[in-house]
Motif scaffolding. Structure first.
Motif, PDB file in Angstrom:
ATOM      1  N   ARG A   1       0.827  -1.208   0.000  1.00  0.00           N
ATOM      2  CA  ARG A   1       0.000   0.000   0.000  1.00  0.00           C
ATOM      3  C   ARG A   1       0.859   1.254   0.000  1.00  0.00           C
ATOM      4  O   ARG A   1       0.553   2.238  -0.684  1.00  0.00           O
ATOM      5  CB  ARG A   1      -0.931  -0.003   1.215  1.00  0.00           C
ATOM      6  CG  ARG A   1      -2.051  -1.025   1.142  1.00  0.00           C
ATOM      7  CD  ARG A   1      -3.090  -0.779   2.222  1.00  0.00           C
ATOM      8  NE  ARG A   1      -2.552  -0.994   3.556  1.00  0.00           N
ATOM      9  CZ  ARG A   1      -2.586  -2.149   4.198  1.00  0.00           C
ATOM     10  NH1 ARG A   1      -3.120  -3.220   3.628  1.00  0.00           N
ATOM     11  NH2 ARG A   1      -2.088  -2.267   5.420  1.00  0.00           N
ATOM     12  N   ALA A   2       1.965   1.223   0.763  1.00  0.00           N
ATOM     13  CA  ALA A   2       2.824   2.402   0.869  1.00  0.00           C
ATOM     14  C   ALA A   2       3.556   2.689  -0.442  1.00  0.00           C
ATOM     15  O   ALA A   2       3.706   3.849  -0.834  1.00  0.00           O
ATOM     16  CB  ALA A   2       3.830   2.209   2.000  1.00  0.00           C
ATOM     17  N   GLU A   3       4.004   1.635  -1.136  1.00  0.00           N
ATOM     18  CA  GLU A   3       4.838   1.832  -2.320  1.00  0.00           C
ATOM     19  C   GLU A   3       4.052   1.799  -3.629  1.00  0.00           C
ATOM     20  O   GLU A   3       4.471   2.424  -4.604  1.00  0.00           O
ATOM     21  CB  GLU A   3       5.948   0.783  -2.359  1.00  0.00           C
ATOM     22  CG  GLU A   3       6.944   0.927  -1.223  1.00  0.00           C
ATOM     23  CD  GLU A   3       8.137   0.003  -1.359  1.00  0.00           C
ATOM     24  OE1 GLU A   3       9.038   0.087  -0.519  1.00  0.00           O
ATOM     25  OE2 GLU A   3       8.167  -0.807  -2.320  1.00  0.00           O
ATOM     26  N   ARG A   4       2.956   1.058  -3.660  1.00  0.00           N
ATOM     27  CA  ARG A   4       2.211   0.906  -4.912  1.00  0.00           C
ATOM     28  C   ARG A   4       0.867   1.631  -4.908  1.00  0.00           C
ATOM     29  O   ARG A   4       0.319   1.899  -5.966  1.00  0.00           O
ATOM     30  CB  ARG A   4       1.994  -0.585  -5.218  1.00  0.00           C
ATOM     31  CG  ARG A   4       3.281  -1.378  -5.417  1.00  0.00           C
ATOM     32  CD  ARG A   4       4.043  -0.908  -6.646  1.00  0.00           C
ATOM     33  NE  ARG A   4       5.243  -1.683  -6.873  1.00  0.00           N
ATOM     34  CZ  ARG A   4       5.297  -2.777  -7.636  1.00  0.00           C
ATOM     35  NH1 ARG A   4       4.199  -3.230  -8.227  1.00  0.00           N
ATOM     36  NH2 ARG A   4       6.435  -3.423  -7.797  1.00  0.00           N
ATOM     37  N   GLY A   5       0.323   1.873  -3.735  1.00  0.00           N
ATOM     38  CA  GLY A   5      -0.971   2.535  -3.671  1.00  0.00           C
ATOM     39  C   GLY A   5      -2.134   1.587  -3.860  1.00  0.00           C
ATOM     40  O   GLY A   5      -3.101   1.602  -3.115  1.00  0.00           O
ATOM     41  N   GLU A   6      -2.053   0.728  -4.865  1.00  0.00           N
ATOM     42  CA  GLU A   6      -3.078  -0.283  -5.096  1.00  0.00           C
ATOM     43  C   GLU A   6      -2.416  -1.567  -5.548  1.00  0.00           C
ATOM     44  O   GLU A   6      -1.284  -1.563  -6.054  1.00  0.00           O
ATOM     45  CB  GLU A   6      -4.097   0.180  -6.140  1.00  0.00           C
ATOM     46  CG  GLU A   6      -3.513   0.422  -7.517  1.00  0.00           C
ATOM     47  CD  GLU A   6      -4.551   0.879  -8.521  1.00  0.00           C
ATOM     48  OE1 GLU A   6      -4.382   0.608  -9.718  1.00  0.00           O
ATOM     49  OE2 GLU A   6      -5.547   1.496  -8.102  1.00  0.00           O
ATOM     50  N   LEU A   7      -3.116  -2.678  -5.359  1.00  0.00           N
ATOM     51  CA  LEU A   7      -2.542  -3.969  -5.699  1.00  0.00           C
ATOM     52  C   LEU A   7      -2.586  -4.195  -7.207  1.00  0.00           C
ATOM     53  O   LEU A   7      -3.501  -3.726  -7.884  1.00  0.00           O
ATOM     54  CB  LEU A   7      -3.304  -5.089  -4.995  1.00  0.00           C
ATOM     55  CG  LEU A   7      -3.260  -5.079  -3.471  1.00  0.00           C
ATOM     56  CD1 LEU A   7      -4.050  -6.268  -2.921  1.00  0.00           C
ATOM     57  CD2 LEU A   7      -1.839  -5.117  -2.957  1.00  0.00           C
ATOM     58  N   PRO A   8      -1.618  -4.932  -7.752  1.00  0.00           N
ATOM     59  CA  PRO A   8      -1.651  -5.262  -9.172  1.00  0.00           C
ATOM     60  C   PRO A   8      -2.675  -6.362  -9.443  1.00  0.00           C
ATOM     61  O   PRO A   8      -3.397  -6.793  -8.543  1.00  0.00           O
ATOM     62  CB  PRO A   8      -0.224  -5.760  -9.438  1.00  0.00           C
ATOM     63  CG  PRO A   8       0.185  -6.379  -8.141  1.00  0.00           C
ATOM     64  CD  PRO A   8      -0.446  -5.514  -7.078  1.00  0.00           C
ATOM     65  N   ARG A   9      -2.712  -6.838 -10.660  1.00  0.00           N
ATOM     66  CA  ARG A   9      -3.682  -7.870 -11.037  1.00  0.00           C
ATOM     67  C   ARG A   9      -3.504  -9.139 -10.226  1.00  0.00           C
ATOM     68  O   ARG A   9      -4.481  -9.811  -9.877  1.00  0.00           O
ATOM     69  CB  ARG A   9      -3.528  -8.190 -12.534  1.00  0.00           C
ATOM     70  CG  ARG A   9      -4.489  -9.246 -13.057  1.00  0.00           C
ATOM     71  CD  ARG A   9      -4.384  -9.349 -14.571  1.00  0.00           C
ATOM     72  NE  ARG A   9      -5.319 -10.321 -15.103  1.00  0.00           N
ATOM     73  CZ  ARG A   9      -5.019 -11.598 -15.310  1.00  0.00           C
ATOM     74  NH1 ARG A   9      -3.814 -12.055 -15.014  1.00  0.00           N
ATOM     75  NH2 ARG A   9      -5.924 -12.426 -15.818  1.00  0.00           N
ATOM     76  N   ALA A  10      -2.254  -9.498  -9.925  1.00  0.00           N
ATOM     77  CA  ALA A  10      -2.002 -10.733  -9.175  1.00  0.00           C
ATOM     78  C   ALA A  10      -0.932 -10.508  -8.117  1.00  0.00           C
ATOM     79  O   ALA A  10       0.087  -9.878  -8.384  1.00  0.00           O
ATOM     80  CB  ALA A  10      -1.565 -11.858 -10.118  1.00  0.00           C
ATOM     81  N   VAL A  11      -1.197 -11.006  -6.932  1.00  0.00           N
ATOM     82  CA  VAL A  11      -0.213 -11.056  -5.852  1.00  0.00           C
ATOM     83  C   VAL A  11      -0.056 -12.516  -5.477  1.00  0.00           C
ATOM     84  O   VAL A  11      -1.031 -13.182  -5.105  1.00  0.00           O
ATOM     85  CB  VAL A  11      -0.668 -10.250  -4.621  1.00  0.00           C
ATOM     86  CG1 VAL A  11       0.344 -10.407  -3.486  1.00  0.00           C
ATOM     87  CG2 VAL A  11      -0.849  -8.783  -4.970  1.00  0.00           C
ATOM     88  N   ASN A  12       1.145 -13.053  -5.606  1.00  0.00           N
ATOM     89  CA  ASN A  12       1.400 -14.453  -5.284  1.00  0.00           C
ATOM     90  C   ASN A  12       2.376 -14.561  -4.118  1.00  0.00           C
ATOM     91  O   ASN A  12       3.450 -13.950  -4.151  1.00  0.00           O
ATOM     92  CB  ASN A  12       1.980 -15.193  -6.496  1.00  0.00           C
ATOM     93  CG  ASN A  12       0.971 -15.361  -7.607  1.00  0.00           C
ATOM     94  OD1 ASN A  12      -0.078 -15.980  -7.419  1.00  0.00           O
ATOM     95  ND2 ASN A  12       1.269 -14.816  -8.778  1.00  0.00           N
ATOM     96  N   PHE A  13       1.996 -15.321  -3.106  1.00  0.00           N
ATOM     97  CA  PHE A  13       2.908 -15.664  -2.025  1.00  0.00           C
ATOM     98  C   PHE A  13       3.407 -17.079  -2.285  1.00  0.00           C
ATOM     99  O   PHE A  13       2.628 -18.040  -2.232  1.00  0.00           O
ATOM    100  CB  PHE A  13       2.216 -15.571  -0.663  1.00  0.00           C
ATOM    101  CG  PHE A  13       2.031 -14.166  -0.177  1.00  0.00           C
ATOM    102  CD1 PHE A  13       3.029 -13.527   0.556  1.00  0.00           C
ATOM    103  CD2 PHE A  13       0.873 -13.459  -0.464  1.00  0.00           C
ATOM    104  CE1 PHE A  13       2.868 -12.225   0.999  1.00  0.00           C
ATOM    105  CE2 PHE A  13       0.698 -12.160  -0.020  1.00  0.00           C
ATOM    106  CZ  PHE A  13       1.700 -11.536   0.709  1.00  0.00           C
ATOM    107  N   VAL A  14       4.682 -17.197  -2.588  1.00  0.00           N
ATOM    108  CA  VAL A  14       5.287 -18.490  -2.911  1.00  0.00           C
ATOM    109  C   VAL A  14       5.934 -19.042  -1.648  1.00  0.00           C
ATOM    110  O   VAL A  14       6.880 -18.462  -1.122  1.00  0.00           O
ATOM    111  CB  VAL A  14       6.328 -18.342  -4.033  1.00  0.00           C
ATOM    112  CG1 VAL A  14       7.020 -19.670  -4.300  1.00  0.00           C
ATOM    113  CG2 VAL A  14       5.663 -17.814  -5.296  1.00  0.00           C
ATOM    114  N   SER A  15       5.407 -20.166  -1.188  1.00  0.00           N
ATOM    115  CA  SER A  15       5.905 -20.778   0.054  1.00  0.00           C
ATOM    116  C   SER A  15       6.458 -22.157  -0.257  1.00  0.00           C
ATOM    117  O   SER A  15       5.808 -23.182  -0.047  1.00  0.00           O
ATOM    118  CB  SER A  15       4.779 -20.865   1.090  1.00  0.00           C
ATOM    119  OG  SER A  15       4.243 -19.593   1.360  1.00  0.00           O
TER     120      SER A  15
END
Length: 223
Positions: A179-193
């Motif tokens: 939120r601080a750096e992009r303002g809004e989320l892109p089309r996809a956010v992936n958490f790779v675990s």
């Protein structure tokens, strides 16, 4: 291809159908920011605050998830580290990578790298990450024109460049940073675990069922 414009158009039509303006009003954004600032965090485990402890926790958690981890001092050392990793596995030194990594000395390290979207048959994909979480040993990847989500999903081996300065405590800090750096989320956010896995067949864990067999994180201390 950047699909952010298409997403904005779809959301604008939804807002218009409900009698609102196509774009959120400043008051709406302020209300959301106020809610996030005041909303209490839920219970969470105690996590380290200093940089070295966060790096150590990330490495431990990533390895518990069957990822492998290497540490280097600078970004310039990343290609050589990737070459060593591939050599240890007997994998040919060829890969596709995000365009954001194009400036690194891949050819000097003996790796043939193409900076394009992966296709079937590409065995090694190299990405950076937006940040990484120490709590779970996860990589947070944000999609974009030069940061294709498929780079971490299609090739059998995923190598990720993780600057130590981008390792945060947990998912809460990761979303706050977005939120601080992009303002809004892109089309996809992936958490790779770790590598892809499934336990669907007789409750037996199988790696690489729906994505990479291997995830290798190269942590850059000076990054």
């Amino acid at each position: 291809m950047d699909t952010s414009a298409a997403r904005r158009n779809i959301l604008a039509r939804i807002r218009a159908a409900s009698g609102r303006s196509a774009e959120p009003e400043p008051s709406e954004r302020e209300a959301v920011a106020d809610y996030l600032a005041r909303h209490p965090l839920g219970p969470r485990p105690e996590l380290p605050a200093d940089r070295e402890a966060l790096v150590s926790r990330f490495i431990d958690e990533a390895r518990l998830l069957a990822s492998t981890v290497d540490l280097v001092e600078s970004l310039e050392d990343v290609p050589a580290a990737a070459a060593r990793y591939l050599a240890q596995l007997g994998i040919a030194p060829r890969a596709v990578a995000w365009a954001t990594l194009q400036a690194l000395p891949w050819a000097q390290a003996g790796i043939e790298v193409e900076f394009r979207k992966p296709v079937n048959g590409d065995l090694v994909g190299i990405t950076a990450c937006f940040c990484a979480t120490a709590e779970t040993g996860s990589l947070a990847l944000l999609s974009g024109p030069e940061t294709e989500a498929s780079m971490a999903l299609l090739p059998e081996t995923h190598i990720a460049v993780v600057p130590a300065s981008r390792i945060v405590a947990g998912h809460e800090e990761a979303f706050a940073l977005m939120r601080a750096e992009r303002g809004e989320l892109p089309r996809a956010v992936n958490f790779v675990s770790g590598p892809s896995r499934t336990g669907d067949i007789e409750q037996t864990i199988v790696l690489g069922a729906h994505g990479p067999y291997r995830v290798h994180a190269i942590v850059v201390r000076g990054g």
